[in-house]
Design an enzyme around this catalytic site. Structure first.
Site, PDB file in Angstrom:
ATOM      1  N   LYS A 147      54.633  41.329   1.642  1.00  0.00           N
ATOM      2  CA  LYS A 147      54.176  42.071   2.804  1.00  0.00           C
ATOM      3  C   LYS A 147      53.244  41.221   3.656  1.00  0.00           C
ATOM      4  O   LYS A 147      53.130  41.388   4.853  1.00  0.00           O
ATOM      5  CB  LYS A 147      53.399  43.287   2.320  1.00  0.00           C
TER       6      LYS A 147
HETATM    7  N1  GLU Z   1      53.604  53.315  -1.054  1.00  0.00           N
HETATM    8  C1  GLU Z   1      54.677  52.685  -1.759  1.00  0.00           C
HETATM    9  C2  GLU Z   1      55.080  51.408  -1.043  1.00  0.00           C
HETATM   10  O1  GLU Z   1      54.781  51.234   0.130  1.00  0.00           O
HETATM   11  C3  GLU Z   1      55.883  53.575  -1.877  1.00  0.00           C
HETATM   12  C4  GLU Z   1      55.638  54.714  -2.795  1.00  0.00           C
HETATM   13  C5  GLU Z   1      56.790  55.660  -3.014  1.00  0.00           C
HETATM   14  O2  GLU Z   1      57.701  55.722  -2.173  1.00  0.00           O
HETATM   15  O3  GLU Z   1      56.750  56.372  -4.004  1.00  0.00           O
HETATM   16  O4  GLU Z   1      55.689  50.573  -1.656  1.00  0.00           O
END
Ligand code: GLU
Length: 308
Positions: free
Chosen positions: A241
């Site tokens: 990211k």
């Molecule tokens: N917040 C998580 C992410 O950005 C995804 C969590 C989920 O979809 O359960 O990787």
């Protein structure tokens, strides 16, 4: 949120720790299409629980990017940072029921005793399970797991099973000096929002049995799961990211090129939009996707993201 139990409720739950990148575009698109194809709602939740990692302004930036790409979410955006009292209540419930306990182990203590690390990290050897030794201070709250295999049928990846005792052991739901753990928050929030369909990246496939386990002990229904193939770099390595090169908006005018990004994301998901839609507006591509989505053609294997 919905009153009708047959109503599908999906969601997109990004962590605002960096700008929306191609991996999050795939998760947004996949979750949107699978929910909308079923006539469902598509919610947006900002997973901003780990405040030191949250970048100020990124949540708003993500929402603007989603809007430019034609996405419209249903209802209010949920911010995890505003829901701490719900996570606390859930953690306390587990403690009162004797299902969670205080742990005083450091990482290095665990590493010394644990068997070889599993793909999900170190397996906790249960040192504090029978009570916090007097010389230790509480560092985390762990939930007890039992000798059982958790299995589920993923809508893309197929049957997946995990033996919690062997793969992670009693796992952390809260750190004394940090936020409530992702596994606890996601389960509490999905249940509170009535989410019954979870579509997200395959990096979370191995986390799902822990979440199903928590749903079972809280008495929450288990949603259906769809884990999307991961996006890799051209060299096949995992995308980070923090890698600005993969930010969706970097060096690209999304008002002009958003449609092309969506076209590429549809293809990444194994769909075949007609070439004449390559320069179509985002809303047109989303509408095409909702009508034509075929979940059976979504690939299972990681791949790099190719722009048209
Ligand atoms: N917040 C998580 C992410 O950005 C995804 C969590 C989920 O979809 O359960 O990787």
């Amino acid at each position: 949120m919905a009153t009708d139990k047959s109503q599908i409720i999906g969601r997109f739950a990004p962590s605002p720790t960096g700008p929306l990148h191609v991996g999050s575009l795939v998760a947004a698109l996949g979750s949107y299409l699978i929910a909308k194809k079923a006539g469902g709602l598509w919610l947006l939740r900002m997973e901003d629980l780990d405040l030191p990692r949250v970048v100020p302004g990124i949540a708003d930036d993500m929402m603007r990017t989603l809007e430019k790409l034609g996405f419209a979410w249903d209802g209010e955006v949920l911010y995890q940072s505003r829901r701490t009292e719900h996570y606390r209540a859930a953690a306390e419930e587990l403690q009162h029921r004797g299902l969670a306990y205080a742990c005083g182990c450091t990482r290095s203590e665990i590493a010394q005793i644990a068997s070889a690390p599993h793909e999900e990290g170190l397996v906790y050897p249960g040192l504090c399970r029978e009570g916090l030794p007097p010389e230790k201070v509480e560092r985390a709250l762990r939930v007890k797991v039992y000798d059982e295999v958790i299995s589920f049928d993923d809508g893309i990846m197929g049957r997946y099973s995990q033996h919690l005792t062997a793969s992670c052991g009693d796992f952390v739901i809260h750190r004394a000096d940090g936020p409530y753990a992702y596994h606890l928050a996601v389960v509490v929030d999905d249940a509170a929002s009535g989410v019954n369909q979870v579509v997200r990246g395959a990096d979370l496939l191995a986390s799902t049995p822990r979440q199903i386990y928590l749903q079972c002990i809280f008495g929450f229904p288990t949603p259906s799961y769809y884990h999307l193939p991961l996006v890799t770099g051209p060299d096949g390595a995992k995308l980070s990211k923090r890698d600005n090169a993969v930010s969706l908006a970097a060096g690209c005018d999304l008002d002009r090129e958003g449609g092309r990004r969506l076209f590429a994301a549809l293809r990444f998901l194994g769909q075949s939009p007609p070439p004449e839609l390559q320069d179509a507006a985002p809303v047109e591509l989303l509408a095409w996707g909702v009508t034509h989505l075929d979940v059976a053609t979504i690939p299972r294997t990681p791949a790099s993201f190719l722009y048209p």
